[in-house]
Every structure is written in C-alpha cells, then in structure tokens.
Design a protein around this motif. Structure first.
Motif, PDB file in Angstrom:
ATOM      1  N   GLN A  17       0.828  -1.205   0.000  1.00  0.00           N
ATOM      2  CA  GLN A  17       0.000   0.000   0.000  1.00  0.00           C
ATOM      3  C   GLN A  17       0.862   1.255   0.000  1.00  0.00           C
ATOM      4  OE1 GLN A  17      -3.595   0.118  -0.124  1.00  0.00           O
ATOM      5  NE2 GLN A  17      -2.875   2.133  -0.799  1.00  0.00           N
ATOM      6  N   ASP A  18       1.937   1.237   0.793  1.00  0.00           N
ATOM      7  CA  ASP A  18       2.853   2.386   0.809  1.00  0.00           C
ATOM      8  C   ASP A  18       3.425   2.624  -0.582  1.00  0.00           C
ATOM      9  OD1 ASP A  18       2.522   2.859   3.512  1.00  0.00           O
ATOM     10  OD2 ASP A  18       4.375   1.854   4.111  1.00  0.00           O
ATOM     11  N   LEU A  19       3.868   1.553  -1.230  1.00  0.00           N
ATOM     12  CA  LEU A  19       4.472   1.695  -2.551  1.00  0.00           C
ATOM     13  C   LEU A  19       3.450   2.164  -3.579  1.00  0.00           C
ATOM     14  CD1 LEU A  19       7.090   1.475  -4.067  1.00  0.00           C
ATOM     15  CD2 LEU A  19       6.646  -0.956  -4.439  1.00  0.00           C
ATOM     16  N   ASP A  20       2.224   1.651  -3.485  1.00  0.00           N
ATOM     17  CA  ASP A  20       1.163   2.103  -4.391  1.00  0.00           C
ATOM     18  C   ASP A  20       0.897   3.596  -4.195  1.00  0.00           C
ATOM     19  OD1 ASP A  20       0.888  -0.434  -5.410  1.00  0.00           O
ATOM     20  OD2 ASP A  20      -0.893  -0.935  -4.242  1.00  0.00           O
ATOM     21  N   ASP A  21       0.829   4.028  -2.934  1.00  0.00           N
ATOM     22  CA  ASP A  21       0.572   5.442  -2.645  1.00  0.00           C
ATOM     23  C   ASP A  21       1.740   6.321  -3.094  1.00  0.00           C
ATOM     24  OD1 ASP A  21      -1.843   4.736  -1.572  1.00  0.00           O
ATOM     25  OD2 ASP A  21      -1.218   4.875   0.512  1.00  0.00           O
ATOM     26  N   THR A  22       2.950   5.783  -2.964  1.00  0.00           N
ATOM     27  CA  THR A  22       4.130   6.495  -3.452  1.00  0.00           C
ATOM     28  C   THR A  22       4.020   6.745  -4.949  1.00  0.00           C
ATOM     29  OG1 THR A  22       5.634   5.655  -1.741  1.00  0.00           O
ATOM     30  CG2 THR A  22       6.620   6.266  -3.846  1.00  0.00           C
ATOM     31  N   CYS A  23       3.604   5.728  -5.689  1.00  0.00           N
ATOM     32  CA  CYS A  23       3.478   5.856  -7.134  1.00  0.00           C
ATOM     33  C   CYS A  23       2.404   6.873  -7.524  1.00  0.00           C
ATOM     34  CB  CYS A  23       3.176   4.498  -7.760  1.00  0.00           C
ATOM     35  SG  CYS A  23       4.564   3.338  -7.677  1.00  0.00           S
ATOM     36  N   VAL A  24       1.348   6.954  -6.743  1.00  0.00           N
ATOM     37  CA  VAL A  24       0.308   7.946  -7.004  1.00  0.00           C
ATOM     38  C   VAL A  24       0.868   9.351  -6.858  1.00  0.00           C
ATOM     39  CG1 VAL A  24      -1.860   8.914  -6.171  1.00  0.00           C
ATOM     40  CG2 VAL A  24      -1.612   6.436  -6.393  1.00  0.00           C
ATOM     41  N   VAL A  25       1.630   9.580  -5.785  1.00  0.00           N
ATOM     42  CA  VAL A  25       2.238  10.899  -5.571  1.00  0.00           C
ATOM     43  C   VAL A  25       3.151  11.253  -6.736  1.00  0.00           C
ATOM     44  CG1 VAL A  25       3.823  12.237  -4.129  1.00  0.00           C
ATOM     45  CG2 VAL A  25       2.091  10.788  -3.060  1.00  0.00           C
ATOM     46  N   ARG A  26       3.979  10.298  -7.144  1.00  0.00           N
ATOM     47  CA  ARG A  26       4.910  10.553  -8.249  1.00  0.00           C
ATOM     48  C   ARG A  26       4.166  10.920  -9.532  1.00  0.00           C
ATOM     49  NH1 ARG A  26       8.495   5.064  -7.734  1.00  0.00           N
ATOM     50  NH2 ARG A  26       9.688   5.549  -5.851  1.00  0.00           N
ATOM     51  N   SER A  27       3.156  10.129  -9.856  1.00  0.00           N
ATOM     52  CA  SER A  27       2.460  10.360 -11.118  1.00  0.00           C
ATOM     53  C   SER A  27       1.742  11.701 -11.111  1.00  0.00           C
ATOM     54  CB  SER A  27       1.475   9.223 -11.401  1.00  0.00           C
ATOM     55  OG  SER A  27       0.473   9.150 -10.408  1.00  0.00           O
TER      56      SER A  27
END
Length: 233
Positions: A17-27
């Motif tokens: 979940q952390d990694l998924d949320d990280t990717c959202v921030v990046r995108s």
C-alpha cells in the motif's frame, strides 16, 4: 535543540500500500510537468523493488493521505541509475555515492514536506556513509533550488543529459558533498541549517528499530540522532 511537530509523518515505505501510494504521488507530481510519464509512474520499477533502495513517504496525520516521497539508491547496491546516462567524474567514482530521485510532493501539500524529505535524505545518506548525493534537475528553477542547498554541477560545461528513466527529458546533473555539508551551511548562514541541525523532528523516522541496530552495529552514525528516533518494531 528546539523541537518542532509536523502535520505529517515521514517514514520508510514498508508495504504494498505504501508503494502504491508512493506511485500515485509521483504520477500526480511528475505527470503535471511531464505528461508522458504519468502512466509509467503509476507502477513501481525495478529500483523500487530492490531491497537496498530506501523510499521515504510522507502521510498527513489527520487523513493518512500520501503527500510526498523521495527515493534513495546507493552505490553499495551497484551502479546508480543516473550513472547509466551520465559520466561521473573519476574522483567521485572512488567514493560512495547516492542518487536521490522521484523527489515529489502533491499540490497543496504542507510546505515543510519537501524540506522534511530533504532532511531525511541527507541524514540517511550520512548514515549510509555516502560521500556524494547526486540528482538530476530538469529546469533552471530546480537547478537554482538545488544550488541553494549546496549542489553543484558535476560537469564543468553544465551540459544537459537525457535520462532514460525520466522519459529522456534533459537534466542538469548536480552533486552535493555530504561530509562537508554542516560546516558549509554554517559558514554560509544557510537558512536550512537550523531546520536540519538544530531542530528535533520526531515525526521524521529514518529507520525501523531492526535497521537502526544493523546500521549502528556496522559503525554508521546518524547526525542529529536525538532528533530522529528509530521506529518501534
């Protein structure tokens, strides 16, 4: 030392979940500036999945929303991504290095998010005994921001280099001397000196307890250690 409470917590990403949320921030952040990267940044890449990679994630305390992120890759795990695109000076190659990438924050985030990510990145690199922090800056505005932090071009001609993992967008490549940072900032009266070296932020967590024990067991030290405590296991 003074103590400052933040509206968010900064921790290492430790779950899917952390990694998924990280990717959202990046995108959301990079996609705004470089639309062609929006879809690619929605998914983790091979560097994200490397156990030696550190990914910091800021979450709002009240809502849990992901606000900002930064990624650190060190030469202890091999060649840096940026070094596959840009030649590093020979003298620098003889010392440990770290690349700071995917540094981003969502629109409307607390203005201290990026400063906290910078502080965590600096202290993490110091703990990892990396002499140099290397980054790519895609615009003159970003170059000026990094220069105010103490970064300098690694190439005398200040050339722009296309970074394959950043959509081949041209970047200036800059480096920061971790070892001399504190005395350089002190002598130059850098406005960030107090935030990084004289302020305790218990909401910034660099390591979990087990990782902290491994780091100290290998003789690594963390500047301002009283400020950033290890997470409980």
């Amino acid at each position: 030392m003074t103590q400052q409470t933040l509206s968010f917590r900064l921790e290492l990403a430790s779950s899917k979940q952390d990694l998924d949320d990280t990717c959202v921030v990046r995108s959301e952040s990079y996609g705004h500036h470089v639309p062609g990267l929006f879809d690619a940044l929605r998914r983790p890449d091979a560097i994200d999945l490397d156990p030696a990679t550190a990914i910091f994630l800021c979450r709002d305390k009240a809502t849990g929303r992901a606000l900002g992120t930064a990624r650190i890759q060190t030469t202890r795990s091999g060649q840096l991504m940026i070094e596959q695109c840009a030649e590093t000076p020979a003298e620098m190659k003889r010392q440990d290095r770290a690349e700071i990438s995917r540094f981003s924050a969502v629109r409307g985030a607390d203005q201290l998010v990026k400063l906290a990510l910078w502080k965590a990145s600096y202290l993490y690199c110091q703990a990892a005994q990396a002499r140099w922090m290397i980054i790519g800056a895609r615009s003159e505005a970003l170059v000026r921001q990094y220069q105010r932090l103490g970064f300098n071009d690694i190439h005398d001609d200040r050339r722009m280099v296309p970074l394959a993992y950043a959509g081949d967008v041209l970047h200036r490549i800059l480096a920061f001397d971790v070892v001399t940072a504190e005395r350089t900032w002190l002598s130059s009266h850098n406005p960030l000196y107090s935030f990084i070296f004289e302020t305790t932020h218990r909401d910034i967590q660099l390591f979990r307890a087990a990782e902290f024990a491994r780091a100290t067991a290998h003789g690594k030290t963390i500047a301002n250690a009283n400020a950033e405590e290890p997470l409980a296991s």
